[in-house]
Write an enzyme that holds these catalytic residues in place. Structure first.
Site, PDB file in Angstrom:
ATOM      1  N   ARG A  53      11.710  -3.112  11.130  1.00  0.00           N
ATOM      2  CA  ARG A  53      10.603  -2.413  11.874  1.00  0.00           C
ATOM      3  C   ARG A  53      10.262  -3.228  12.956  1.00  0.00           C
ATOM      4  O   ARG A  53      10.210  -4.474  12.762  1.00  0.00           O
ATOM      5  CB  ARG A  53       9.369  -2.274  10.798  1.00  0.00           C
ATOM      6  CG  ARG A  53       9.173  -0.901  10.620  1.00  0.00           C
ATOM      7  CD  ARG A  53       8.113  -0.640   9.341  1.00  0.00           C
ATOM      8  NE  ARG A  53       6.620  -1.058  10.067  1.00  0.00           N
ATOM      9  CZ  ARG A  53       5.663  -0.998   9.406  1.00  0.00           C
ATOM     10  NH1 ARG A  53       5.636  -0.451   8.187  1.00  0.00           N
ATOM     11  NH2 ARG A  53       4.439  -1.373   9.739  1.00  0.00           N
ATOM     12  N   ARG A  89      10.807  -7.776   4.313  1.00  0.00           N
ATOM     13  CA  ARG A  89      10.853  -6.180   4.964  1.00  0.00           C
ATOM     14  C   ARG A  89      11.703  -6.230   6.165  1.00  0.00           C
ATOM     15  O   ARG A  89      12.318  -5.172   6.318  1.00  0.00           O
ATOM     16  CB  ARG A  89       9.485  -5.519   4.842  1.00  0.00           C
ATOM     17  CG  ARG A  89       9.591  -4.108   5.133  1.00  0.00           C
ATOM     18  CD  ARG A  89       8.470  -3.478   5.095  1.00  0.00           C
ATOM     19  NE  ARG A  89       7.402  -3.479   6.038  1.00  0.00           N
ATOM     20  CZ  ARG A  89       6.148  -3.434   6.169  1.00  0.00           C
ATOM     21  NH1 ARG A  89       5.505  -2.588   5.198  1.00  0.00           N
ATOM     22  NH2 ARG A  89       5.366  -3.441   7.160  1.00  0.00           N
ATOM     23  N   ARG A 105      -9.542   2.014   9.357  1.00  0.00           N
ATOM     24  CA  ARG A 105      -9.216   0.407   9.855  1.00  0.00           C
ATOM     25  C   ARG A 105     -10.220  -0.136  10.476  1.00  0.00           C
ATOM     26  O   ARG A 105     -10.105  -1.377  10.673  1.00  0.00           O
ATOM     27  CB  ARG A 105      -7.859   0.563  10.394  1.00  0.00           C
ATOM     28  CG  ARG A 105      -6.834   0.116   9.794  1.00  0.00           C
ATOM     29  CD  ARG A 105      -5.540   0.013  10.658  1.00  0.00           C
ATOM     30  NE  ARG A 105      -4.359  -0.674  10.357  1.00  0.00           N
ATOM     31  CZ  ARG A 105      -3.256  -0.224   9.733  1.00  0.00           C
ATOM     32  NH1 ARG A 105      -3.415   1.141   9.367  1.00  0.00           N
ATOM     33  NH2 ARG A 105      -2.165  -0.935   9.451  1.00  0.00           N
ATOM     34  N   ARG A 117      -0.946  -8.850  13.627  1.00  0.00           N
ATOM     35  CA  ARG A 117      -1.341  -8.077  12.530  1.00  0.00           C
ATOM     36  C   ARG A 117      -2.367  -8.515  11.557  1.00  0.00           C
ATOM     37  O   ARG A 117      -3.390  -7.955  11.438  1.00  0.00           O
ATOM     38  CB  ARG A 117      -0.210  -7.125  11.895  1.00  0.00           C
ATOM     39  CG  ARG A 117       0.301  -6.049  12.956  1.00  0.00           C
ATOM     40  CD  ARG A 117       1.817  -5.786  12.665  1.00  0.00           C
ATOM     41  NE  ARG A 117       1.832  -5.197  11.251  1.00  0.00           N
ATOM     42  CZ  ARG A 117       2.899  -5.243  10.307  1.00  0.00           C
ATOM     43  NH1 ARG A 117       3.886  -6.092  10.861  1.00  0.00           N
ATOM     44  NH2 ARG A 117       2.873  -4.294   9.227  1.00  0.00           N
ATOM     45  N   LYS A 173       0.755  -1.245   0.031  1.00  0.00           N
ATOM     46  CA  LYS A 173       0.020  -0.078   0.093  1.00  0.00           C
ATOM     47  C   LYS A 173       0.771   1.230   0.177  1.00  0.00           C
ATOM     48  O   LYS A 173       0.431   2.115  -0.717  1.00  0.00           O
ATOM     49  CB  LYS A 173      -0.953   0.055   1.164  1.00  0.00           C
ATOM     50  CG  LYS A 173      -2.025  -1.058   1.211  1.00  0.00           C
ATOM     51  CD  LYS A 173      -2.936  -0.609   2.313  1.00  0.00           C
ATOM     52  CE  LYS A 173      -2.456  -0.457   3.826  1.00  0.00           C
ATOM     53  NZ  LYS A 173      -1.961  -1.782   4.419  1.00  0.00           N
TER      54      LYS A 173
END
Ligand code: ADP
Length: 188
Positions: free
Chosen positions: A135, A129, A90, A146, A15
């Site tokens: 992260r 990632r 969300r 998540r 996204k």
């Protein structure tokens, strides 16, 4: 012409990358609530200190906090030609709040773009990632959390927007350029 858009999709669907390109293409600001939260955490603002542990655990920041942040961001002048919301709304509560904000300014949503990517593919992308960006919420355990929260809280949004005739679903698998081309075609 205005362009008021939302981009929906699971974590790791790409996204953020697509949002930046779409926003540039249409000359509108990309607004990522995740980026806003991460910037506040980095700068150790009161908001950042409040949400830091929530983000690290993969949970959702409360609707009240999130809605207030988006409302003030949408009031800025650069949102006049439109905006692209990434990562917001969300929850169904945020959908209602956004409707109210936009109704006040008489600036209805034009499209809701959903990037469709299967679970297995997004988990693989997030793990990759994690290696590159490091992260805090990209560990395997937090990724699973998540995804579960996404399915419970955020998936229902596509149905809600589909019922309103706003949803445009685009296949999010393939190269960044392929996906971007599909998006631009779907939006024109
Ligand atoms: P991703 O889409 O990869 O999960 P984001 O950058 O969109 O990443 O969001 C990162 C985190 O920021 C979320 O896991 C959540 O903790 C918080 N967050 C972002 N947007 C919202 C929102 N609209 N409501 C609640 N929490 C949010």
């Amino acid at each position: 012409m205005t362009m008021r858009l939302i981009i929906l999709g699971p974590p790791g669907a790409g996204k953020g990358t697509q949002a930046a390109r779409i926003a540039e293409h249409f000359g509108i600001p990309p607004i990522s609530t995740g980026d806003i939260f991460r910037a506040n955490i980095k700068n150790e603002t009161p908001l950042g200190l409040e949400v830091k542990s929530i983000l690290a655990a993969g949970g959702y920041v409360s609707d009240d906090i999130t809605n207030a942040i988006v409302e003030s961001r949408l009031a800025e002048a650069d949102c006049e030609p439109g905006f692209l919301l990434d990562g917001y709304p969300r929850t169904l509560g945020q959908v209602d709040a956004l409707d109210e904000m936009l109704a006040k300014g008489d600036r209805p949503l034009e499209r809701v773009l959903e990037l469709v990517v299967p679970d297995d593919a997004v988990v693989a992308r997030l793990l990759k990632r994690a290696e590159i960006e490091g992260r805090a919420d990209d560990t395997e355990e937090v990724i699973r959390e998540r995804m579960a929260i996404y399915h419970r809280e955020t998936r229902p949004l596509s149905e809600a927007y589909a019922e309103r005739g706003l949803l445009v679903a685009v296949d999010g698998e393939g190269s960044m350029d392929e996906v971007f081309d599909r998006i631009v075609r779907a939006l024109s």
